[in-house]
Design a protein around this motif. Structure first.
Motif, PDB file in Angstrom:
ATOM      1  N   PHE A   1      -4.447  -8.315   3.610  1.00  0.00           N
ATOM      2  CA  PHE A   1      -4.359  -9.420   2.656  1.00  0.00           C
ATOM      3  C   PHE A   1      -3.358  -9.075   1.576  1.00  0.00           C
ATOM      4  O   PHE A   1      -3.247  -7.914   1.177  1.00  0.00           O
ATOM      5  CB  PHE A   1      -5.724  -9.682   2.011  1.00  0.00           C
ATOM      6  CG  PHE A   1      -6.746 -10.184   2.977  1.00  0.00           C
ATOM      7  CD1 PHE A   1      -6.742 -11.505   3.389  1.00  0.00           C
ATOM      8  CD2 PHE A   1      -7.700  -9.332   3.510  1.00  0.00           C
ATOM      9  CE1 PHE A   1      -7.664 -11.974   4.301  1.00  0.00           C
ATOM     10  CE2 PHE A   1      -8.628  -9.783   4.424  1.00  0.00           C
ATOM     11  CZ  PHE A   1      -8.605 -11.113   4.821  1.00  0.00           C
ATOM     12  N   SER A   2      -2.652 -10.088   1.101  1.00  0.00           N
ATOM     13  CA  SER A   2      -1.841  -9.829  -0.084  1.00  0.00           C
ATOM     14  C   SER A   2      -2.641 -10.346  -1.264  1.00  0.00           C
ATOM     15  O   SER A   2      -2.864 -11.535  -1.440  1.00  0.00           O
ATOM     16  CB  SER A   2      -0.457 -10.455   0.040  1.00  0.00           C
ATOM     17  OG  SER A   2      -0.432 -11.763  -0.386  1.00  0.00           O
ATOM     18  N   LEU A   3      -3.146  -9.391  -2.002  1.00  0.00           N
ATOM     19  CA  LEU A   3      -4.055  -9.683  -3.103  1.00  0.00           C
ATOM     20  C   LEU A   3      -3.220  -9.819  -4.373  1.00  0.00           C
ATOM     21  O   LEU A   3      -2.725  -8.822  -4.898  1.00  0.00           O
ATOM     22  CB  LEU A   3      -5.064  -8.539  -3.231  1.00  0.00           C
ATOM     23  CG  LEU A   3      -6.137  -8.699  -4.285  1.00  0.00           C
ATOM     24  CD1 LEU A   3      -7.040  -9.868  -3.969  1.00  0.00           C
ATOM     25  CD2 LEU A   3      -6.965  -7.428  -4.406  1.00  0.00           C
ATOM     26  N   VAL A   4      -3.044 -11.041  -4.825  1.00  0.00           N
ATOM     27  CA  VAL A   4      -2.129 -11.280  -5.940  1.00  0.00           C
ATOM     28  C   VAL A   4      -2.694 -12.306  -6.904  1.00  0.00           C
ATOM     29  O   VAL A   4      -3.780 -12.832  -6.703  1.00  0.00           O
ATOM     30  CB  VAL A   4      -0.743 -11.748  -5.426  1.00  0.00           C
ATOM     31  CG1 VAL A   4      -0.054 -10.648  -4.641  1.00  0.00           C
ATOM     32  CG2 VAL A   4      -0.875 -12.996  -4.568  1.00  0.00           C
ATOM     33  N   GLY A   5      -1.950 -12.595  -7.927  1.00  0.00           N
ATOM     34  CA  GLY A   5      -2.387 -13.568  -8.925  1.00  0.00           C
ATOM     35  C   GLY A   5      -3.069 -12.865 -10.076  1.00  0.00           C
ATOM     36  O   GLY A   5      -2.631 -11.804 -10.525  1.00  0.00           O
TER      37      GLY A   5
ATOM     38  N   CYS B   1       7.597 -10.557  -3.122  1.00  0.00           N
ATOM     39  CA  CYS B   1       7.134  -9.414  -3.938  1.00  0.00           C
ATOM     40  C   CYS B   1       6.145  -9.967  -4.944  1.00  0.00           C
ATOM     41  O   CYS B   1       6.335  -9.892  -6.158  1.00  0.00           O
ATOM     42  CB  CYS B   1       8.269  -8.620  -4.565  1.00  0.00           C
ATOM     43  SG  CYS B   1       9.695  -9.561  -5.025  1.00  0.00           S
ATOM     44  N   CYS B   2       5.083 -10.523  -4.361  1.00  0.00           N
ATOM     45  CA  CYS B   2       4.112 -11.326  -5.095  1.00  0.00           C
ATOM     46  C   CYS B   2       3.360 -10.524  -6.141  1.00  0.00           C
ATOM     47  O   CYS B   2       2.805 -11.087  -7.082  1.00  0.00           O
ATOM     48  CB  CYS B   2       3.134 -11.919  -4.111  1.00  0.00           C
ATOM     49  SG  CYS B   2       3.961 -12.709  -2.726  1.00  0.00           S
ATOM     50  N   ALA B   3       3.305  -9.213  -5.963  1.00  0.00           N
ATOM     51  CA  ALA B   3       2.522  -8.422  -6.898  1.00  0.00           C
ATOM     52  C   ALA B   3       3.204  -8.316  -8.254  1.00  0.00           C
ATOM     53  O   ALA B   3       2.605  -7.884  -9.220  1.00  0.00           O
ATOM     54  CB  ALA B   3       2.298  -7.029  -6.331  1.00  0.00           C
TER      55      ALA B   3
ATOM     56  N   THR C   1      -2.974  -5.657  -8.076  1.00  0.00           N
ATOM     57  CA  THR C   1      -2.334  -6.479  -7.059  1.00  0.00           C
ATOM     58  C   THR C   1      -1.666  -5.564  -6.043  1.00  0.00           C
ATOM     59  O   THR C   1      -1.305  -4.432  -6.346  1.00  0.00           O
ATOM     60  CB  THR C   1      -1.262  -7.404  -7.654  1.00  0.00           C
ATOM     61  OG1 THR C   1      -0.296  -6.619  -8.326  1.00  0.00           O
ATOM     62  CG2 THR C   1      -1.850  -8.401  -8.609  1.00  0.00           C
ATOM     63  N   GLY C   2      -1.513  -6.098  -4.845  1.00  0.00           N
ATOM     64  CA  GLY C   2      -0.877  -5.316  -3.799  1.00  0.00           C
ATOM     65  C   GLY C   2      -1.368  -5.741  -2.433  1.00  0.00           C
ATOM     66  O   GLY C   2      -1.980  -6.792  -2.287  1.00  0.00           O
TER      67      GLY C   2
ATOM     68  N   ASP D   1     -13.995  -4.742  -5.953  1.00  0.00           N
ATOM     69  CA  ASP D   1     -14.020  -3.295  -5.676  1.00  0.00           C
ATOM     70  C   ASP D   1     -12.591  -2.755  -5.506  1.00  0.00           C
ATOM     71  O   ASP D   1     -12.241  -1.712  -6.032  1.00  0.00           O
ATOM     72  CB  ASP D   1     -14.828  -3.003  -4.404  1.00  0.00           C
ATOM     73  CG  ASP D   1     -16.288  -3.384  -4.589  1.00  0.00           C
ATOM     74  OD1 ASP D   1     -16.668  -3.649  -5.754  1.00  0.00           O
ATOM     75  OD2 ASP D   1     -17.032  -3.444  -3.600  1.00  0.00           O
ATOM     76  N   ILE D   2     -11.790  -3.480  -4.742  1.00  0.00           N
ATOM     77  CA  ILE D   2     -10.425  -3.010  -4.490  1.00  0.00           C
ATOM     78  C   ILE D   2      -9.468  -3.536  -5.564  1.00  0.00           C
ATOM     79  O   ILE D   2      -8.678  -2.797  -6.127  1.00  0.00           O
ATOM     80  CB  ILE D   2      -9.951  -3.456  -3.082  1.00  0.00           C
ATOM     81  CG1 ILE D   2     -10.832  -2.814  -2.019  1.00  0.00           C
ATOM     82  CG2 ILE D   2      -8.488  -3.094  -2.872  1.00  0.00           C
ATOM     83  CD1 ILE D   2     -10.586  -3.300  -0.614  1.00  0.00           C
ATOM     84  N   GLY D   3      -9.602  -4.811  -5.845  1.00  0.00           N
ATOM     85  CA  GLY D   3      -8.669  -5.437  -6.786  1.00  0.00           C
ATOM     86  C   GLY D   3      -8.991  -5.165  -8.256  1.00  0.00           C
ATOM     87  O   GLY D   3      -8.177  -5.457  -9.127  1.00  0.00           O
TER      88      GLY D   3
END
Lengths: 152, 637
Positions: free
Chosen positions: B373-377, A122-124, B382-383, B399-401
């Protein structure tokens, strides 16, 4: 012990004594018991006809298994990359100081175990902690104290 | 549920489900993916269920528990169909108002909407920038499906691709379609899926096996979890179609036990598919029979490697094997075995339904379709993000993040998990596909995309991955076992300010040997984090080694916290937050950090209000001497 071995029997029966189900059997024992007691492993070895050494090899290789009893409440701090860049180390330090134990350890009363995990998926929400199946996103030191206090 | 014994019965069943649904009836789709659950999604669901009952609206409103909608940053998420009104960060306290206003009166609750940068509220899910720039072929279905109700999946046309494959196409034609589509493995290596299927199909030996690799061990990636939890039937349908094309009668899903919801939902989905005659003997009344078993992985990153995973399925320790012969020829119990990742299998039904031409029309020359993609950090939104292959890093991250939070500067993006690399700002216009990422020194991997800002130390990041890999290495082959250990020692030294000239070259040398000589992909790709960070951020290595300075202020041994006397408002906030009791001061008295007591936890920096900005990090030089006690008095402004 007889009761425990009866439980192990039930698990073995579920997999119809298939040797290749060994990891699944151990997972079930771990889930039921919280750890893998030696008599149970000897019994599994006998019933499946698998060398005990192979069972120990598996039990020590995989993270899910423990050969010692764990605490009643397990605090898992995620050290995945996403949590890492958002301060997982700090969270781990905080949990460690609240519980008074180092990661990988169980306290003397067997109340708490603190472990780390490489990704909870649940990285987000990072940094994330999992306590007794409940996820906590970005808990501060006060939150951790509250969670620990609510454990009996 | 009764067994479906022909394609026509499946069709009738679907029409039946649809005829019982009123497309105009409001339906609450509540995200109960792990992310939203962690934010209290379950309580929101219960509150809605209770409120709808209380108001006697059960007949007028549908309520659906779903898997991950993707926009995890703003959970719990609630989408109200048919208008696709999207509410973010919903709490149980909001529920009575949403029911009374939106469900009964059809009005919008403004405060729960997404607010754009221009301050405008956005009502529809599809108009939110996070969703607007995506093509959610796989993920989009999540919000329409209750993963425990097979009829939801069938209502969307689920299993129609299976029916088409079984009754309209020969196995060869299915194989050919997948080959023509250009689908490549989404697990990381990007091997052409159809070619792999064909090798297994043509390999001598019976029986043949098909496997879903759902051992998503990459820290920072969770797309497989979301697909398994949210739409398990899409993976199962893809697997059955693959088994038909390959000629397999038995399949396995290897899933991490750390994903209990995925295991639970898959178990339910398999049972339902069996009950309905979509698994087992004579699927949909055809000649073809196939079944699937779940195997839970017990937590070992290396067991996601194909030969290791096969060994684990056999009940042995999940260590990689020397495989001169590919699993496609000799895999599980020495039989031809085809293994694909979750996302790869989930793409198959869409290809069969919409054609190879449609699929290969999306993406770049060498990489077709979409990628999750898992867009995190350090990124605002994020998501989980699904875009056509070839979208640029900039499009995904900005644009998305929505870019980097807190006005900080973008520094790097890490793709491909621990085996991937870190790409700098200069790479932002890189179109993301298998080849481009590899050319840049990184890789697609399973699709983790971790954004890092100026506060991230790239040396420490590389150390993090090397540490991770050295813990996860099975230790079987020397280059990996010893190489990682030595690299970790060097990294620990550099981060502790004990780096020496020549360390960078040594790291490169070890990495190159590992890439050449390791047994499995864990070792060969372990070279990516050091090599990519040295390539793009060499100056940070040099600052650590030569100046004993951590430019990002991360490496604890190289930093000090310091309170700037002129800025200190003597408010006591930092002193109260210090767990080590290292800060002295009082109301009206400028605070001072006792460096000998300081544990460098950073609590003081976080506690100091940004408008004061009195606590700073110093690296590469000693902290200035504290202000003499007599002159420390200061009034609060």
């Amino acid at each position: 012990m007889v009761q425990e071995l009866a439980d192990v029997d039930r698990i073995l029966d579920k997999y119809q004594g298939r040797k290749n189900a060994l990891i699944q059997v151990l997972l079930d024992i771990q889930a039921q018991n919280g750890w893998l007691p030696k008599p149970a492993l000897i019994w599994v070895a006998e019933r499946l006809g698998v060398p005990l050494s192979q069972i120990y090899q598996i039990a020590t290789f995989y993270k899910a298994f423990s050969l010692v009893p764990l605490g009643r409440h397990i605090f898992q701090v995620c050290l995945g990359t996403a949590c890492q860049v958002r301060g997982a180390k700090r969270l781990l330090d905080n949990v460690s100081s609240v519980l008074g134990i180092e990661p990988g350890h169980t306290d003397a009363d067997q109340k708490f175990t603190l472990t780390t995990v490489n990704c909870l998926g649940c990285c987000a929400l990072g940094p994330v902690m999992l306590v007794d199946g409940q996820y906590y996103s970005k808990p501060g030191i006060k939150d951790i104290e509250k969670i620990a206090a609510s454990c009996d | 549920m009764s067994k479906l014994s022909s394609a026509a019965e499946l069709k009738r069943f679907r029409q039946d489900v649809l005829s019982r649904r009123d497309p105009n009836k409001p339906c609450l789709s509540i995200c109960l993916g792990t992310g939203c659950q962690a934010c209290g999604g379950e309580k929101v669901y219960q509150a809605f269920a209770g409120e709808i009952r209380k108001q006697g609206l059960e007949a007028k409103v549908d309520i659906r528990r779903t898997g991950c909608h993707g926009f995890c940053e703003r959970g719990p998420l609630v989408v109200i169909f048919p208008r696709e009104i999207c509410y973010l960060k919903v709490t149980p306290a909001d529920v009575p108002e949403v029911v009374a206003k939106t469900l009964v009166e059809g009005k919008i609750v403004d405060r729960l909407l997404y607010t754009g940068e221009d301050g405008k509220k956005i009502v529809h899910e599809g108009d939110i920038p996070f969703y607007k720039h995506q093509s959610r072929i796989i993920l989009g279905a999540n919000r329409l499906v209750d993963p425990t109700r097979i009829e939801d999946y069938i209502a969307l046309g689920g299993y129609s691709a299976l029916a088409r494959a079984l009754f309209v196409m020969t196995p060869e034609e299915v194989l050919d379609e997948v080959k023509k589509s250009g689908l490549r493995g989404r697990g990381g290596a990007g091997f052409p899926t159809g070619v792999k299927w064909e090798t297994t199909r043509n390999a001598p030996g019976e029986p043949k096996y098909v496997i879903v690799n759902a051992d998503e061990g990459d820290p920072g990636a969770y797309m497989n979890r979301s697909v398994l939890e949210g739409n398990p039937h899409s993976v199962i349908e893809g697997l059955i179609i693959g088994a038909y094309a390959i000629g397999a009668r038995q399949g396995f899903i290897y899933v991490r036990q750390e994903y209990p919801l995925a295991v639970a939902n898959l178990t339910v989905a398999l049972e339902q598919a069996r009950e309905m005659g979509l698994l087992g003997a004579n699927i949909l009344g055809s000649e073809f029979g196939f079944d699937v078993a779940i195997h839970r992985g017990a937590g070992a990153f290396v067991s996601g490697e194909s030969s290791a995973l096969i060994t684990a399925l056999e009940g042995r320790v999940g260590e990689p094997q020397i495989n001169y012969i590919r699993p496609a020829i000799s895999g599980l119990w020495g039989k031809p075995t085809n293994m694909n990742n979750v996302e790869t299998w989930a793409n198959v039904p869409a290809i069969i339904n919409k054609s190879a031409a449609w699929f290969s029309g999306i993406g770049t020359r060498g990489s077709k379709g979409t990628k999750i993609f898992s867009l995190v950090g350090k990124v605002n939104n994020t998501g989980l993000v699904e875009v056509p292959m070839g979208a640029t890093l900039r499009q995904v991250i900005f644009d998305i993040g929505g870019g980097v939070p807190g006005g900080k500067k973008f520094k790097a993006v890490q793709t491909g998990g621990p085996s991937g690399g870190c790409l700098p700002a200069a790479s932002l216009d890189l179109p993301v596909d298998f080849e481009e990422l590899e050319r840049a020194g990184s890789m697609m991997g399973s699709g983790g995309m971790i954004v890092m800002d100026e506060d991230t130390c790239m040396v420490d990041t590389a150390r993090y991955f090397i540490n991770f890999l050295s813990e996860e290495s099975c230790g079987k082959c020397v280059p990996c076992r010893e190489g990682l250990k030595q690299m970790l020692l060097i990294y620990n030294n550099i981060c502790a300010g004990k780096g020496r000239e020549g360390d960078i070259e040594l790291l490169r040398e070890i990495a190159e040997v590992m890439a050449e000589a390791s047994l499995c992909a864990l070792g060969t790709t372990a070279a990516n984090p050091p090599l990519s960070t040295i390539k793009y951020f060499r100056n940070e290595y040099e600052a650590h080694i030569r100046e004993k300075r951590c430019p990002a202020g991360v490496c604890k041994d190289l930093i000090r916290y310091y309170i700037v006397p002129e800025k200190c408002q003597a408010c006591l906030l930092c002193a109260k937050s210090c767990p080590a009791g290292a800060i002295s001061g009082d109301k009206g008295l400028v605070h001072v950090i006792d460096q000998s007591k300081c544990t460098k936890c950073g609590a003081c920096l976080e506690a100091c209000p940004s408008r004061f900005g009195a606590v700073t990090k110093i690296s590469g030089k000693p902290a200035p001497a504290p202000v003499p006690a007599g002159t420390r008095v200061q009034k609060r402004k």
